[in-house]
Design a protein around this motif. Structure first.
Motif, mmCIF file in Angstrom:
data_model
loop_
_atom_site.group_PDB
_atom_site.id
_atom_site.type_symbol
_atom_site.label_atom_id
_atom_site.label_comp_id
_atom_site.label_asym_id
_atom_site.label_seq_id
_atom_site.Cartn_x
_atom_site.Cartn_y
_atom_site.Cartn_z
ATOM 1 N N ASP A 152 -26.755 28.749 -40.441
ATOM 2 C CA ASP A 152 -25.506 28.689 -41.215
ATOM 3 C C ASP A 152 -24.322 29.180 -40.389
ATOM 4 N N GLN A 153 -24.498 30.326 -39.763
ATOM 5 C CA GLN A 153 -23.412 30.908 -38.974
ATOM 6 C C GLN A 153 -23.060 29.992 -37.808
ATOM 7 N N PHE A 154 -24.079 29.371 -37.224
ATOM 8 C CA PHE A 154 -23.845 28.481 -36.082
ATOM 9 C C PHE A 154 -23.021 27.264 -36.521
ATOM 10 N N ALA A 155 -23.397 26.685 -37.643
ATOM 11 C CA ALA A 155 -22.696 25.479 -38.112
ATOM 12 C C ALA A 155 -21.244 25.793 -38.477
ATOM 13 N N VAL A 156 -21.038 26.933 -39.120
ATOM 14 C CA VAL A 156 -19.687 27.309 -39.552
ATOM 15 C C VAL A 156 -18.793 27.593 -38.331
ATOM 16 N N ALA A 157 -19.374 28.224 -37.315
ATOM 17 C CA ALA A 157 -18.585 28.574 -36.130
ATOM 18 C C ALA A 157 -18.386 27.362 -35.216
ATOM 19 N N MET A 158 -19.430 26.543 -35.051
ATOM 20 C CA MET A 158 -19.434 25.518 -34.004
ATOM 21 C C MET A 158 -19.247 24.088 -34.514
ATOM 22 N N GLY A 159 -19.010 23.926 -35.812
ATOM 23 C CA GLY A 159 -18.876 22.585 -36.384
ATOM 24 C C GLY A 159 -17.791 21.769 -35.685
ATOM 25 N N GLY A 171 -15.207 23.591 -36.989
ATOM 26 C CA GLY A 171 -15.619 24.940 -37.373
ATOM 27 C C GLY A 171 -14.424 25.875 -37.537
ATOM 28 N N VAL A 172 -14.691 27.165 -37.627
ATOM 29 C CA VAL A 172 -13.655 28.174 -37.909
ATOM 30 C C VAL A 172 -12.472 28.012 -36.951
ATOM 31 N N ARG A 173 -11.243 28.178 -37.471
ATOM 32 C CA ARG A 173 -10.066 27.952 -36.613
ATOM 33 C C ARG A 173 -8.801 28.582 -37.165
ATOM 34 N N LEU A 174 -7.819 28.739 -36.255
ATOM 35 C CA LEU A 174 -6.482 29.186 -36.660
ATOM 36 C C LEU A 174 -5.739 27.982 -37.200
ATOM 37 N N LEU A 175 -5.025 28.169 -38.315
ATOM 38 C CA LEU A 175 -4.240 27.055 -38.861
ATOM 39 C C LEU A 175 -2.767 27.188 -38.494
ATOM 40 N N ASP A 176 -2.243 28.415 -38.592
ATOM 41 C CA ASP A 176 -0.799 28.564 -38.426
ATOM 42 C C ASP A 176 -0.443 30.044 -38.297
ATOM 43 N N VAL A 177 0.705 30.285 -37.689
ATOM 44 C CA VAL A 177 1.251 31.657 -37.636
ATOM 45 C C VAL A 177 2.690 31.555 -38.110
ATOM 46 N N SER A 212 -12.249 28.626 -42.507
ATOM 47 C CA SER A 212 -13.659 28.626 -42.125
ATOM 48 C C SER A 212 -14.412 27.703 -43.097
ATOM 49 N N PRO A 213 -15.137 26.711 -42.570
ATOM 50 C CA PRO A 213 -15.804 25.749 -43.455
ATOM 51 C C PRO A 213 -17.122 26.263 -44.026
ATOM 52 N N GLY A 214 -17.591 25.645 -45.090
ATOM 53 C CA GLY A 214 -18.981 25.816 -45.516
ATOM 54 C C GLY A 214 -19.829 24.892 -44.645
ATOM 55 N N ARG A 215 -21.115 24.846 -44.909
ATOM 56 C CA ARG A 215 -21.945 23.907 -44.137
ATOM 57 C C ARG A 215 -22.915 23.198 -45.062
ATOM 58 N N VAL A 216 -23.298 22.010 -44.613
ATOM 59 C CA VAL A 216 -24.368 21.315 -45.315
ATOM 60 C C VAL A 216 -25.443 21.070 -44.263
ATOM 61 N N ASN A 217 -26.693 21.271 -44.633
ATOM 62 C CA ASN A 217 -27.753 20.942 -43.681
ATOM 63 C C ASN A 217 -28.286 19.564 -44.049
ATOM 64 N N LEU A 218 -28.238 18.633 -43.085
ATOM 65 C CA LEU A 218 -28.624 17.240 -43.382
ATOM 66 C C LEU A 218 -30.139 17.084 -43.399
ATOM 67 N N ILE A 219 -30.799 17.741 -42.477
ATOM 68 C CA ILE A 219 -32.271 17.748 -42.468
ATOM 69 C C ILE A 219 -32.731 18.882 -41.539
ATOM 70 N N GLY A 220 -33.935 19.411 -41.804
ATOM 71 C CA GLY A 220 -34.443 20.539 -40.995
ATOM 72 C C GLY A 220 -34.340 21.816 -41.810
ATOM 73 N N GLU A 221 -35.038 21.848 -42.964
ATOM 74 C CA GLU A 221 -34.882 23.002 -43.873
ATOM 75 C C GLU A 221 -36.002 24.012 -43.702
ATOM 76 N N VAL A 277 -18.076 34.644 -40.728
ATOM 77 C CA VAL A 277 -17.535 34.042 -39.501
ATOM 78 C C VAL A 277 -16.005 34.089 -39.540
ATOM 79 N N LEU A 278 -15.445 33.831 -40.712
ATOM 80 C CA LEU A 278 -13.981 33.856 -40.859
ATOM 81 C C LEU A 278 -13.415 35.232 -40.495
ATOM 82 N N VAL A 279 -13.984 36.276 -41.073
ATOM 83 C CA VAL A 279 -13.451 37.631 -40.842
ATOM 84 C C VAL A 279 -13.567 38.003 -39.361
ATOM 85 N N THR A 280 -14.709 37.683 -38.764
ATOM 86 C CA THR A 280 -14.898 38.024 -37.343
ATOM 87 C C THR A 280 -13.852 37.307 -36.495
#
Ligand code: GLA
Length: 391
Positions: free
Chosen positions: A177-184, A383-389, A28-37, A137-140
């Motif tokens: 934040d949650q949107f960017a992490v999930a939908m990046g 955004g958040v994803r499965l890497l491997d099983v 699950s990634p972090g996020r940076v906001n480029l503009i719109g604070e 977001v990762l845990v969910t």
């Protein structure tokens, strides 16, 4: 961190367990906001992106109804009994985030199984890069994926985790934040209308420039109380306008209405930031689409000045690092990112000048604040994803 190392860490941390089932690995990634604070909770536009810095998670089922939570970033581990009520406990620290998710999933009727979980992150805590949203977001995602769900609706995950943060953790944050992490998405930023949750992906192509994240290493102090204070001030402005016409959020109000109806100077300045920042986001995305990186960077700097003077959420450290960044060779724009009051700023810097940029900014910043900053040259990822099983 690479995934092979993380796999080794899972084995090590759970060496006492006899379970043999497959281990599922996620990121699950972090996020940076480029503009719109400070715009998301005012119903306007934001422009964040998901970062290559983030949190890894691994999960293996166990036979009983306990969920064990461990992290390589903290010594304390927490075990949850799924048969007992789950409550927020200050002494559980970081583990309250997964606990909040587990409680909400159970409340929503999900039948969770026992499992052993490990987290490991390279995202600095409390630095304005959304480590808390990344973890929620990762845990969910992990628990729902492990439960057999495949086409997980990530917008629904963003809304779900915002609710957990608001209600279980008690932080009154917006949805950005949650949107960017999930939908990046890799190499693109997200233009998100926080009022409707309509969104558009925009290539974040910087040509000869790179995005440099500058961590002031000043922990965000009073961030939560000041954050809530700003939210409250914005609501006060909306209440004043509501006496004259129907309006839902500050981003629906014009500057001429503020001039006409709002007398208090502090409230006028807060509103001025929000309204001008919302306009800057739309303009910034237009410029970026046209390949005008310098124009985009100018708006970033204007955004910082507005956050400093009108919204008053920057502080000595963020102002100092941004001022020195702007003086350094090759830097075309800089601003704080996230909630403010410490944490990180970002700068657009000519790629060929980055090494010198880091040296000069660190020197000047340390002279004034006594703190040593960290720099990360970021890439933008999915955004958040499965890497491997793996068995
Ligand atoms: C924090 C909050 C977000 C947003 C930003 C400021 O990161 O979690 O919802 O309000 O601050 O833009």
């Amino acid at each position: 961190m690479d995934i092979l190392r993380f796999k080794g860490l899972f084995k090590e941390k759970y060496s006492e367990r006899s379970e043999q089932g497959p281990v599922q690995y996620f990121f699950s990634p972090g996020r940076v906001n480029l503009i719109g604070e400070h715009i998301d909770y005012n119903g306007g536009y934001v422009f964040p992106a998901a970062l290559s810095l983030g949190i890894y998670g691994a999960l293996r089922f166990r036979a009983d109804r306990f969920i064990q939570l461990k992290s390589t970033n903290a010594s304390q581990s927490v075990t949850i009994n799924l048969a007992e009520p789950i409550v927020y406990k200050p002494e559980d620290g970081w583990a309250n985030y997964p606990k909040g998710v587990i409680k909400q999933l159970l409340d929503d009727g999900h039948l969770l199984k026992g499992c052993d979980i490990l987290f490991s992150g390279d995202l600095p805590d409390g630095a304005g890069l959304s480590s808390s949203a990344a973890l929620l977001v990762l845990v969910t995602f992990m628990l729902r994926y492990a439960d057999g769900e495949r086409d997980i609706d990530k917008v629904a995950i963003a809304k779900f985790t915002q609710k957990v943060e608001n209600q279980f953790i008690g932080v009154n944050c917006g949805i950005m934040d949650q949107f960017a992490v999930a939908m990046g998405k890799k190499d693109v930023a997200i233009l998100l209308d926080c009022n409707t949750l309509h969104y558009k992906y925009t290539p974040f192509a910087l040509g000869e420039y790179s995005l440099v994240i500058m961590n002031t290493n000043k922990k965000r102090e009073l961030a939560e109380s000041k954050y809530n204070e700003r939210r409250d001030e914005c609501e006060q402005v909306v209440d004043i306008i509501k006496k004259h016409r129907q309006v839902e959020s500050l981003c629906q109000v014009s500057m001429s209405e503020i001039d006409k109806y709002v007398e208090n100077d502090v409230l006028r300045r807060r509103a001025s930031h929000v309204i001008s920042e919302n306009n800057r986001v739309r303009l910034a995305v237009e410029l970026l689409d046209k390949g005008d990186i310098v124009g985009f960077a100018n708006l970033m700097t204007q955004s910082h000045n507005s956050l400093k003077t009108d919204y008053e959420v920057t502080g000595v450290e963020l102002d100092c690092i941004v001022e020195n960044a702007l003086l350094a060779k090759g830097c075309i724009g800089a601003r704080m990112t996230g909630a403010g009051f410490g944490g990180c700023a970002i700068a657009l810097v000519a790629t060929c000048n980055i090494e010198q940029f880091k040296v000069v900014v660190a020197q000047e910043y340390q002279k004034t604040t006594g703190l040593l900053p960290d720099f990360y040259v970021a890439s933008i990822v999915d955004g958040v994803r499965l890497l491997d099983v793996k068995n």
